[in-house]
Design a protein around this motif. Structure first.
Motif, short mmCIF file in Angstrom:
data_model
loop_
_atom_site.label_atom_id
_atom_site.label_comp_id
_atom_site.label_asym_id
_atom_site.label_seq_id
_atom_site.Cartn_x
_atom_site.Cartn_y
_atom_site.Cartn_z
N ASP A 1 31.09 46.98 39.99
CA ASP A 1 32.05 46.76 38.92
C ASP A 1 31.66 45.44 38.25
OD1 ASP A 1 34.22 46.02 37.32
OD2 ASP A 1 35.68 47.01 38.62
N THR B 1 38.13 47.62 28.58
CA THR B 1 39.34 46.94 28.12
C THR B 1 39.13 45.43 27.99
OG1 THR B 1 40.40 48.54 29.62
CG2 THR B 1 41.81 46.85 28.65
N ARG C 1 45.48 32.96 37.58
CA ARG C 1 44.24 33.42 36.94
C ARG C 1 44.30 33.07 35.46
NH1 ARG C 1 42.85 39.68 36.80
NH2 ARG C 1 44.17 39.56 34.96
N1 LCS Z 1 37.95 46.74 37.38
C1 LCS Z 1 38.33 45.47 37.20
C2 LCS Z 1 37.48 44.36 37.74
C3 LCS Z 1 39.50 45.19 36.52
O1 LCS Z 1 39.85 43.92 36.35
C4 LCS Z 1 40.29 46.26 36.04
C5 LCS Z 1 41.58 46.02 35.33
C6 LCS Z 1 39.86 47.57 36.25
C7 LCS Z 1 38.68 47.77 36.92
C8 LCS Z 1 40.65 48.76 35.74
O2 LCS Z 1 40.51 48.84 34.37
P1 LCS Z 1 41.60 49.45 33.34
O3 LCS Z 1 41.89 50.83 33.82
O4 LCS Z 1 42.79 48.59 33.39
O5 LCS Z 1 40.87 49.44 32.05
N2 LCS Z 1 42.09 44.74 35.51
C9 LCS Z 1 43.23 44.29 35.10
C10 LCS Z 1 43.68 43.00 35.37
O6 LCS Z 1 43.10 42.17 36.07
N3 LCS Z 1 44.83 42.80 34.77
O7 LCS Z 1 45.26 43.92 34.13
C11 LCS Z 1 44.27 44.96 34.31
#
Ligand code: LCS
Length: 393
Positions: free
Chosen positions: A183, A207, A371
């Protein structure tokens, strides 16, 4: 245009843009669910894979494809698969590459839902997992079993900022017939390219830095080889977690400025980290660009730069952190990260609350951890904002 041989910034601007009959300078939005066939034979040939061309948007669409081609080129992979969210990229990897009886070694501090999906849900289908600190190579080696199929690493980790030695983990995994999935959300391909370091699949929550403007949720997977790429694409199509054309168009628009956004945010993050480290009301700061970071040397070897994310703890723990979050005015109190706007959040009560306290503490996410995702605002304004907020703690 053949962009394969171009530099990273040129690829950001030009890769993937299709030849358009109207001469559109940017990828047009093909906002359609389906594509007309010239005749019945052409439809049959497209379904049989004997003719090029689009069929149905869940299977493929020129606007989505433009983003997939760009991401594959930026990550130096063979193909990209865009998904509806970062989590659907995670679930597509799990479902495509794992079967009952397989075992996964994963980083304890992965994004909360990536862990819950594995431990609580993939386990219902007979997939076993071991969560540990993947920065500890001896622990990773000891956890590998004959049925280990995937080593899943988030590096840098969210929000603990742990950096795993990707070359070493890839060597370990391959010696045991396992694949490495990374990731790469926190780094983006501008700062780190896991496939070049020997890993097999890279995924992003698009995102974040890739879209960069806090207006789209999306994900992408890029594979190092054709066979894995086909498995990932087939699972995305079957499970129906495709990206939407308008979503892909917005991401392609944001992607063009990835390197200049990250450069600016990273420059400010370095200054803010140094400033926080000296502040009397701050207990500790974790930033990849500070010599105090435990993997400072590895970061210099493996990444182009330390990025725009940092975490820290205010003296007074949870209460101190809450007061700070309530007092900031320029930074937005919100989850997510990687956008042009600075965001501040509290993982223990927000993004990582679902992990449970024990697992959270074991993966380095203390109750008081704050954070901070640095945006591209004026540096002096960001520091003044933190300064006035810390004065209220
Ligand atoms: N991987 C990581 C490292 C992430 O930080 C997130 C979302 C995801 C996968 C999942 O992605 P999403 O489906 O939300 O596009 N992280 C978030 C966070 O740290 N705060 O809100 C969402």
């Amino acid at each position: 245009m053949d962009t394969q041989h171009l530099g990273f910034d040129s690829k950001l601007v030009h890769a993937g843009i299709p030849d358009d009959p109207m001469g559109s300078a940017v990828t047009p939005i093909y906002q359609t669910s389906t594509f007309a066939f010239r005749d019945a034979q052409q439809g049959a040939d497209r379904f049989a894979g004997k003719a090029e061309g689009y069929i149905y948007t869940r299977i493929g669409n020129p606007t989505i494809n433009a983003l997939e081609v760009a991401m594959a080129q930026l990550e130096n992979g063979v193909g990209g698969v865009a998904t509806s969210s970062g989590m659907s990229a995670v679930s597509t990897v799990y479902l495509a590459l794992l079967s009952a009886g397989d075992h996964v070694v994963s980083q304890a501090s992965v994004y909360g839902p990536s862990r819950i999906l594995m431990e609580k849900h993939m386990s219902r289908f007979g997939v076993e997992s071991t969560f540990l600190d993947t920065t500890d190579l001896a622990a990773v080696k000891a956890a590998i079993k004959p049925n280990t199929k995937i080593i899943y690493v988030e590096s840098p980790g969210n929000p603990g900022m742990q950096v795993t030695d990707l070359v070493a983990v890839a060597e370990l995994a391959h010696a045991h017939g396992a694949l490495v999935v990374v990731d790469n959300t926190f780094a983006s391909p501008y700062l780190q390219r896991p496939l070049d370091l020997g890993c097999d699949v890279v995924l992003h929550s698009i995102t974040k830095f890739i879209n960069g403007h806090a207006d789209v949720v999306g994900g992408v997977l890029v594979a190092k080889d054709e066979a894995i790429y086909k498995q990932l694409r087939a699972m995305m199509v079957m499970s129906g977690c495709n990206m939407d054309p308008h979503q892909a168009w917005l991401v392609s628009r944001g992607l063009k400025t990835l390197s200049i956004r990250v450069d600016r945010a990273q420059q400010s993050a370095q200054e803010i980290a140094k400033w926080l480290e000296k502040h009397p009301k701050i207990e500790w700061v974790s930033y990849l660009g500070l010599p105090s970071h435990p993997q400072y040397e590895l970061v210099k070897k493996q990444m182009k730069g330390p990025g725009a994310m940092l975490s820290f703890e205010v003296k007074g723990g949870v209460e101190g952190g809450r007061r700070l979050m309530d007092a900031v005015k320029l930074a937005t109190l919100a989850v997510s990260l990687g956008g042009v706007e600075t965001l501040i959040s509290h993982p223990a009560s927000m993004t990582h609350a679902s992990m449970g306290k024990e697992a959270r503490l074991a993966s380095g996410i203390s109750d008081g951890l704050v954070r901070y995702s640095v945006g591209i605002e004026t540096l002096e304004d960001l520091i003044a904002d933190l300064d006035q907020a810390l004065a209220k703690v």
